[in-house]
Design an enzyme around this catalytic site. Structure first.
Site, PDB file in Angstrom:
ATOM      1  N   ARG A  81     -34.917  49.680  28.407  1.00 32.49           N
ATOM      2  CA  ARG A  81     -34.228  49.364  26.837  1.00 32.49           C
ATOM      3  C   ARG A  81     -33.914  48.412  26.861  1.00 32.49           C
ATOM      4  NH1 ARG A  81     -29.543  54.272  28.012  1.00 32.49           N
ATOM      5  NH2 ARG A  81     -29.988  53.732  25.857  1.00 32.49           N
ATOM      6  N   HIS A 125     -19.689  53.460  22.779  1.00 34.94           N
ATOM      7  CA  HIS A 125     -20.180  53.528  23.981  1.00 34.94           C
ATOM      8  C   HIS A 125     -20.915  52.296  24.735  1.00 34.94           C
ATOM      9  CE1 HIS A 125     -21.165  57.920  22.667  1.00 34.94           C
ATOM     10  NE2 HIS A 125     -19.973  57.754  23.407  1.00 34.94           N
ATOM     11  N   CYS A 164     -19.675  44.781  37.086  1.00 34.99           N
ATOM     12  CA  CYS A 164     -19.834  44.466  38.891  1.00 34.99           C
ATOM     13  C   CYS A 164     -19.070  46.269  38.670  1.00 34.99           C
ATOM     14  CB  CYS A 164     -18.546  44.145  39.896  1.00 34.99           C
ATOM     15  SG  CYS A 164     -18.724  44.662  41.561  1.00 34.99           S
ATOM     16  N   ASN A 219     -30.277  62.464   8.130  1.00 38.07           N
ATOM     17  CA  ASN A 219     -30.924  63.279   9.754  1.00 38.07           C
ATOM     18  C   ASN A 219     -31.979  64.126   9.094  1.00 38.07           C
ATOM     19  OD1 ASN A 219     -31.595  64.263  12.089  1.00 38.07           O
ATOM     20  ND2 ASN A 219     -29.727  64.027  12.938  1.00 38.07           N
TER      21      ASN A 219
HETATM   22  C1  BV8 Z   1     -15.820  61.545  28.156  1.00 33.87           C
HETATM   23  C2  BV8 Z   1     -24.308  55.010  26.137  1.00 33.87           C
HETATM   24  C3  BV8 Z   1     -13.710  62.268  28.859  1.00 33.87           C
HETATM   25  C4  BV8 Z   1     -25.012  55.842  27.159  1.00 33.87           C
HETATM   26  C5  BV8 Z   1     -23.341  57.238  25.180  1.00 33.87           C
HETATM   27  C6  BV8 Z   1     -18.524  69.920  27.270  1.00 33.87           C
HETATM   28  C7  BV8 Z   1     -18.437  70.726  25.905  1.00 33.87           C
HETATM   29  C8  BV8 Z   1     -18.065  68.992  25.392  1.00 33.87           C
HETATM   30  C9  BV8 Z   1     -17.437  67.651  25.557  1.00 33.87           C
HETATM   31  C10 BV8 Z   1     -18.055  67.642  26.877  1.00 33.87           C
HETATM   32  C11 BV8 Z   1     -18.453  68.517  28.042  1.00 33.87           C
HETATM   33  N1  BV8 Z   1     -18.736  68.466  29.075  1.00 33.87           N
HETATM   34  C12 BV8 Z   1     -18.504  67.423  28.626  1.00 33.87           C
HETATM   35  C13 BV8 Z   1     -18.183  66.343  27.921  1.00 33.87           C
HETATM   36  C14 BV8 Z   1     -18.230  65.474  27.618  1.00 33.87           C
HETATM   37  C15 BV8 Z   1     -19.552  64.186  27.143  1.00 33.87           C
HETATM   38  C16 BV8 Z   1     -20.019  64.820  25.686  1.00 33.87           C
HETATM   39  O1  BV8 Z   1     -20.093  64.942  25.224  1.00 33.87           O
HETATM   40  N2  BV8 Z   1     -21.360  66.038  26.517  1.00 33.87           N
HETATM   41  C17 BV8 Z   1     -22.044  66.632  25.752  1.00 33.87           C
HETATM   42  C18 BV8 Z   1     -23.772  66.443  25.913  1.00 33.87           C
HETATM   43  C19 BV8 Z   1     -21.697  67.855  25.870  1.00 33.87           C
HETATM   44  N3  BV8 Z   1     -18.470  63.273  26.426  1.00 33.87           N
HETATM   45  C20 BV8 Z   1     -18.435  61.696  27.934  1.00 33.87           C
HETATM   46  O2  BV8 Z   1     -18.863  61.914  28.735  1.00 33.87           O
HETATM   47  C21 BV8 Z   1     -17.319  61.321  27.258  1.00 33.87           C
HETATM   48  N4  BV8 Z   1     -16.427  60.456  27.190  1.00 33.87           N
HETATM   49  O3  BV8 Z   1     -15.658  63.167  27.744  1.00 33.87           O
HETATM   50  O4  BV8 Z   1     -15.126  61.118  28.897  1.00 33.87           O
HETATM   51  C22 BV8 Z   1     -12.869  61.677  30.127  1.00 33.87           C
HETATM   52  C23 BV8 Z   1     -11.299  61.048  29.532  1.00 33.87           C
HETATM   53  C24 BV8 Z   1     -10.282  60.299  29.914  1.00 33.87           C
HETATM   54  C25 BV8 Z   1     -10.746  59.981  31.073  1.00 33.87           C
HETATM   55  C26 BV8 Z   1     -12.216  60.265  31.453  1.00 33.87           C
HETATM   56  C27 BV8 Z   1     -13.207  60.697  31.104  1.00 33.87           C
HETATM   57  C28 BV8 Z   1     -19.177  59.452  27.322  1.00 33.87           C
HETATM   58  C29 BV8 Z   1     -19.926  60.357  26.670  1.00 33.87           C
HETATM   59  C30 BV8 Z   1     -20.969  58.702  26.063  1.00 33.87           C
HETATM   60  C31 BV8 Z   1     -22.005  58.564  26.573  1.00 33.87           C
HETATM   61  N5  BV8 Z   1     -22.854  57.938  26.481  1.00 33.87           N
HETATM   62  N6  BV8 Z   1     -24.428  56.803  25.173  1.00 33.87           N
HETATM   63  C32 BV8 Z   1     -26.312  54.792  27.294  1.00 33.87           C
HETATM   64  O5  BV8 Z   1     -26.728  54.876  26.220  1.00 33.87           O
HETATM   65  O6  BV8 Z   1     -27.530  55.430  28.181  1.00 33.87           O
HETATM   66  S1  BV8 Z   1     -23.955  59.417  24.605  1.00 33.87           S
HETATM   67  C33 BV8 Z   1     -25.200  59.134  24.642  1.00 33.87           C
HETATM   68  O7  BV8 Z   1     -26.166  60.155  24.278  1.00 33.87           O
HETATM   69  C34 BV8 Z   1     -26.219  58.088  23.117  1.00 33.87           C
HETATM   70  O8  BV8 Z   1     -25.314  57.484  23.103  1.00 33.87           O
HETATM   71  C35 BV8 Z   1     -25.534  59.102  22.020  1.00 33.87           C
HETATM   72  O9  BV8 Z   1     -24.104  59.026  21.732  1.00 33.87           O
HETATM   73  C36 BV8 Z   1     -25.358  60.452  22.548  1.00 33.87           C
HETATM   74  C37 BV8 Z   1     -27.086  61.021  21.961  1.00 33.87           C
HETATM   75  O10 BV8 Z   1     -26.911  61.673  20.932  1.00 33.87           O
HETATM   76  P1  BV8 Z   1     -27.374  60.668  19.389  1.00 33.87           P
HETATM   77  O11 BV8 Z   1     -26.235  59.480  19.426  1.00 33.87           O
HETATM   78  O12 BV8 Z   1     -27.129  61.947  18.113  1.00 33.87           O
HETATM   79  O13 BV8 Z   1     -28.496  60.839  20.132  1.00 33.87           O
HETATM   80  P2  BV8 Z   1     -29.485  62.427  19.703  1.00 33.87           P
HETATM   81  O14 BV8 Z   1     -30.821  62.025  20.456  1.00 33.87           O
HETATM   82  O15 BV8 Z   1     -28.867  63.035  19.599  1.00 33.87           O
HETATM   83  O16 BV8 Z   1     -29.909  62.327  18.696  1.00 33.87           O
HETATM   84  C38 BV8 Z   1     -30.680  61.211  17.431  1.00 33.87           C
HETATM   85  C39 BV8 Z   1     -30.767  62.232  16.173  1.00 33.87           C
HETATM   86  O17 BV8 Z   1     -31.572  61.216  15.596  1.00 33.87           O
HETATM   87  C40 BV8 Z   1     -31.118  62.889  16.424  1.00 33.87           C
HETATM   88  O18 BV8 Z   1     -29.738  64.057  15.106  1.00 33.87           O
HETATM   89  C41 BV8 Z   1     -32.863  63.229  15.575  1.00 33.87           C
HETATM   90  O19 BV8 Z   1     -32.841  63.899  14.106  1.00 33.87           O
HETATM   91  C42 BV8 Z   1     -32.288  62.056  14.478  1.00 33.87           C
HETATM   92  N7  BV8 Z   1     -33.151  61.138  14.235  1.00 33.87           N
HETATM   93  C43 BV8 Z   1     -34.093  61.408  14.885  1.00 33.87           C
HETATM   94  N8  BV8 Z   1     -35.481  59.982  13.731  1.00 33.87           N
HETATM   95  C44 BV8 Z   1     -34.204  59.702  13.160  1.00 33.87           C
HETATM   96  C45 BV8 Z   1     -32.990  60.394  13.128  1.00 33.87           C
HETATM   97  N9  BV8 Z   1     -32.644  60.475  11.507  1.00 33.87           N
HETATM   98  C46 BV8 Z   1     -32.743  59.238  11.158  1.00 33.87           C
HETATM   99  N10 BV8 Z   1     -33.898  58.412  10.984  1.00 33.87           N
HETATM  100  C47 BV8 Z   1     -35.031  59.010  12.151  1.00 33.87           C
HETATM  101  N11 BV8 Z   1     -36.001  57.815  11.968  1.00 33.87           N
HETATM  102 ZN    ZN Z   2     -17.435  42.676  42.169  1.00 40.62          ZN
END
Ligand code: BV8
Ligand code: ZN
Length: 261
Positions: free
Chosen positions: A79, A128, A136, A230
């Site tokens: 990536r 994120h 590390c 979107n």
């Molecule tokens: C946390 C970095 C707690 C890594 C990423 C149940 C309910 C609610 C929440 C949760 C749950 N179970 C767990 C959770 C929490 C969880 C969460 O939200 N899960 C979801 C799936 C339900 N969240 C977490 O774990 C977060 N941390 O809550 O911590 C905590 C608190 C205290 C102490 C300890 C812990 C951390 C979340 C961060 C994860 N890391 N990224 C990497 O990049 O590899 S998230 C990653 O996925 C992305 O960063 C992004 O945020 C997400 C994907 O979302 P989008 O960016 O929206 O991308 P996606 O593909 O989904 O959508 C793209 C959109 O673009 C589409 O709508 C499409 O139509 C549109 N599109 C396409 N082409 C175009 C376009 N739009 C415009 N123009 C175009 N051309």
């Molecule tokens: Zn180390």
């Protein structure tokens, strides 16, 4: 540069011109969709190669890394190579232009690429983390990448992550995985911007990942106008005052032009 303003119907254009002129503080909130026109797959897109059998969300976790560090590390290195070989697209450029032309624009992204910065945006808040950062897994000592270890073709073989020179632990990507908390100062600044802003553009996000996805809802709750860009419906549709159905590139370019008009 002449732009095709027909992406916005005339009454929408007039309404947008007014809200942009009146805006004191604009929040631009982006997700993977803003980088899609740069050729970077979104999280909704299926994975390829070694990772074809995984959903990105299964790989973006500490458990996945601890279970198979080589597979996860190599995915991120690929990536990183794709991003290094990509260019900012019209949406990134438009958002940077809006920051130049409007009173105050805060850019908050869920993306770990640096395409907003390479388009000229300033003070971008990366909720994120950033792929360019690495540290590390054991002692969190920062680790400096030395060039790219992959090309744009999906790697055929997973490679072990480098080892930390201080403690011997594996080096991990500097991103926030599912289940990990967001960087506190960054989150606080983004939450503050969502409370203070009076206009939000939510661009290219499925609005499913929390707490990031809270930001436009919080802004609306605090009286801001919410505009979504979107091509597909998302979980934000019912909260947005205006849903612009289409790709971020042409639409954000048309919106940026309304700022300079
Ligand atoms: C946390 C970095 C707690 C890594 C990423 C149940 C309910 C609610 C929440 C949760 C749950 N179970 C767990 C959770 C929490 C969880 C969460 O939200 N899960 C979801 C799936 C339900 N969240 C977490 O774990 C977060 N941390 O809550 O911590 C905590 C608190 C205290 C102490 C300890 C812990 C951390 C979340 C961060 C994860 N890391 N990224 C990497 O990049 O590899 S998230 C990653 O996925 C992305 O960063 C992004 O945020 C997400 C994907 O979302 P989008 O960016 O929206 O991308 P996606 O593909 O989904 O959508 C793209 C959109 O673009 C589409 O709508 C499409 O139509 C549109 N599109 C396409 N082409 C175009 C376009 N739009 C415009 N123009 C175009 N051309
Ligand atoms: Zn180390």
């Amino acid at each position: 540069m002449e732009r095709d303003l027909s992406v916005l119907e005339s009454h929408t254009e007039q309404w947008l011109r007014e809200v942009l002129a009146q805006a004191r503080h604009v929040l631009v909130f982006t997700g993977a969709g803003v980088s899609q026109e740069s050729g970077i797959a979104t999280f909704r897109d299926p994975s390829e190669g070694l990772w074809a059998r995984f959903h990105p969300q299964e790989l973006a976790t500490p458990e996945a890394f601890d279970r198979n560090p080589a597979l996860v590390w190599t995915w991120y290195e690929w990536r990183r190579a794709l991003i290094a070989n990509a260019e900012p697209n019209a949406a990134h450029l438009a958002i940077a232009q809006m920051q130049q032309q409007l009173r105050r624009v805060t850019v908050v992204t869920q993306n770990v690429d640096d395409l907003h910065e390479r388009a000229g945006a300033a003070q971008v808040l990366h909720l994120h983390g950033l792929l360019a950062a690495a540290r590390c897994r054991q002692c969190s000592a920062p680790w400096q990448h030395h060039g790219l270890t992959a090309g744009v073709e999906p790697p055929q073989e997973p490679r072990e992550p480098p080892r930390c020179e201080h403690c011997g632990g594996y080096i991990r990507p500097g991103v926030v995985w599912f289940g990990e908390s967001l960087p506190t100062a960054t989150w606080d600044a983004a939450a503050q911007a969502s409370t203070d802003c009076d206009l939000v553009f939510s661009v290219g996000t499925s609005s499913l990942v929390y707490p990031a996805a809270e930001l436009p809802h919080n802004a609306r709750h605090n009286g801001a106008t919410v505009v979504q860009v979107n091509p597909e419906p998302t979980a934000l549709d019912d909260t947005a005052h205006l849903n612009l159905r289409g790709k971020a590139g042409p639409i954000m370019a048309a919106i940026a032009d309304l700022c300079s008009a």
